[in-house]
Design an enzyme around this catalytic site. Sequence first.
Site, PDB file in Angstrom:
ATOM      1  N   ILE A  34      11.034  11.716  -1.857  1.00 37.48           N
ATOM      2  CA  ILE A  34      11.447  10.892  -0.715  1.00 37.48           C
ATOM      3  C   ILE A  34      12.890  10.428  -0.874  1.00 37.48           C
ATOM      4  CG2 ILE A  34      11.027   8.727   0.508  1.00 37.48           C
ATOM      5  CD1 ILE A  34       8.030   9.071  -0.311  1.00 37.48           C
ATOM      6  N   ARG A  93       7.207   0.429  -2.683  1.00 35.58           N
ATOM      7  CA  ARG A  93       6.106  -0.419  -3.136  1.00 35.58           C
ATOM      8  C   ARG A  93       6.499  -1.881  -2.931  1.00 35.58           C
ATOM      9  NH1 ARG A  93       3.871   3.524  -2.578  1.00 35.58           N
ATOM     10  NH2 ARG A  93       2.884   4.928  -4.066  1.00 35.58           N
ATOM     11  N   GLU A 148       0.673  -7.835   0.522  1.00 35.38           N
ATOM     12  CA  GLU A 148       0.213  -7.254   1.785  1.00 35.38           C
ATOM     13  C   GLU A 148      -1.294  -7.047   1.864  1.00 35.38           C
ATOM     14  OE1 GLU A 148       0.462  -2.476   1.560  1.00 35.38           O
ATOM     15  OE2 GLU A 148       2.418  -3.457   1.473  1.00 35.38           O
ATOM     16  N   HIS A 175       3.347  -1.183   6.690  1.00 39.72           N
ATOM     17  CA  HIS A 175       3.053  -0.056   5.803  1.00 39.72           C
ATOM     18  C   HIS A 175       2.702   1.191   6.620  1.00 39.72           C
ATOM     19  CE1 HIS A 175       1.652   0.793   1.433  1.00 39.72           C
ATOM     20  NE2 HIS A 175       2.030   1.926   2.020  1.00 39.72           N
ATOM     21  N   GLN A 176       3.615   1.572   7.509  1.00 31.56           N
ATOM     22  CA  GLN A 176       3.355   2.708   8.383  1.00 31.56           C
ATOM     23  C   GLN A 176       4.343   3.859   8.185  1.00 31.56           C
ATOM     24  OE1 GLN A 176       4.326   0.530  12.276  1.00 31.56           O
ATOM     25  NE2 GLN A 176       5.215   2.546  12.702  1.00 31.56           N
ATOM     26  N   ALA A 177       5.197   3.779   7.166  1.00 33.70           N
ATOM     27  CA  ALA A 177       6.200   4.838   6.985  1.00 33.70           C
ATOM     28  C   ALA A 177       5.554   6.201   6.793  1.00 33.70           C
ATOM     29  CB  ALA A 177       7.105   4.509   5.795  1.00 33.70           C
ATOM     30  N   PHE A 178       4.367   6.233   6.217  1.00 37.86           N
ATOM     31  CA  PHE A 178       3.674   7.501   5.958  1.00 37.86           C
ATOM     32  C   PHE A 178       2.993   8.057   7.198  1.00 37.86           C
ATOM     33  CE2 PHE A 178       0.191   4.594   6.051  1.00 37.86           C
ATOM     34  CZ  PHE A 178      -0.922   5.348   6.396  1.00 37.86           C
ATOM     35  N   ASP A 189       8.832  -2.153   4.953  1.00 39.96           N
ATOM     36  CA  ASP A 189       7.589  -1.566   5.440  1.00 39.96           C
ATOM     37  C   ASP A 189       6.436  -1.897   4.500  1.00 39.96           C
ATOM     38  OD1 ASP A 189       6.068   0.156   7.267  1.00 39.96           O
ATOM     39  OD2 ASP A 189       5.891   1.495   5.536  1.00 39.96           O
TER      40      ASP A 189
END
Length: 335
Positions: free
Chosen positions: A155, A235, A264, A296-299, A259
């Site tokens: 990444i 992370r 979380e 946490h939506q980058a993936f 993100d």
Amino acid sequence: MKVAVFSTQPYDQASLDKSNQNFNHEVVYHETALGEKTASLASGFPVICVFVNDQLNENVIRTIAANGTRLIALRCAGFNNVDLKAAAAAGITVCRVPAYSPNAVAEYTLGLVISLQRKIHKAWLRVREDNFSLNGLVGNDLYGRTIGVVGTGNIGALVARSFQAGLGCEVIAHDVVENPDLVSIGVKYVSKDELLRRADVVCLHCPLLPDTQHLINADSLKTTKPGVVIVNSGRGSLVDSAALLDGLESGHVGGAALDVYEKEKPLFFRDLSEKIVRDHTFQRLITLPNVIVTGHQAFLSREALNSIADTTLTNIAQFEKNDGHVEKSNIVTAS
């Protein structure tokens, strides 16, 4: 094989069901997360499939092992939520998806940086209220600015290449292993301290390890440039959130795009719109005009979800076919 899937969202089930047409595993889905109170749901399942916020501590490992589980299939790259020593002692294999779609996270990271620098998030809200004034929306070009990338794996390397070759930035990087392809296009590897000192924007893409936890903290922020922007799509615990908030409120930190968030687990992947969130640091962060926080939506791209499902179910099929053996690169062991 019989597989119990925990923390299931509709998009998880859709991608797993599609991929499972090629495997025919017997899959049972649970919306609830795996933890000490729900570990009994894994009873009778030789395989459990879990995500980043499922809890697999020693007590959970003992319970699922006693109830017949032999494989923990993580449908993610991170594994810091698993007690690997307890799993090894219980004879449970742990596998993961080490590289599902680095493009998804890299592209999302660029989107966060550009949105923050050009104040797109603020403009979007204004237009919804028929406010077309441009006052307060003056942003900054990225061209010619110094971007620091901490961690140049799959990444981070894409992020570095995009800023360097695509947007004309000066990219400096820090990693224990240098990527020669990045060096060949002009990316310079420097020490962590030099990166923090020089970068206008710091992007975090390193794994969460004991020596990287709170890599961004009160002391390290003191060494950064006034106006530095902190971007974390890696992370959550790479950033000391309270220290970041202090830096933002003092004006030393010019902005942040997050993100992920270190606390979380009780927040992300659920609808809390009718409840009171009592995390005051988080609540303060999301009110600041120079901060973007996403859940946490980058993936979360179709391509990534399909890749995650295919690799996860392939790991399970290999475990079944090869008497408990999974491709070595996908196995996670205690160091």
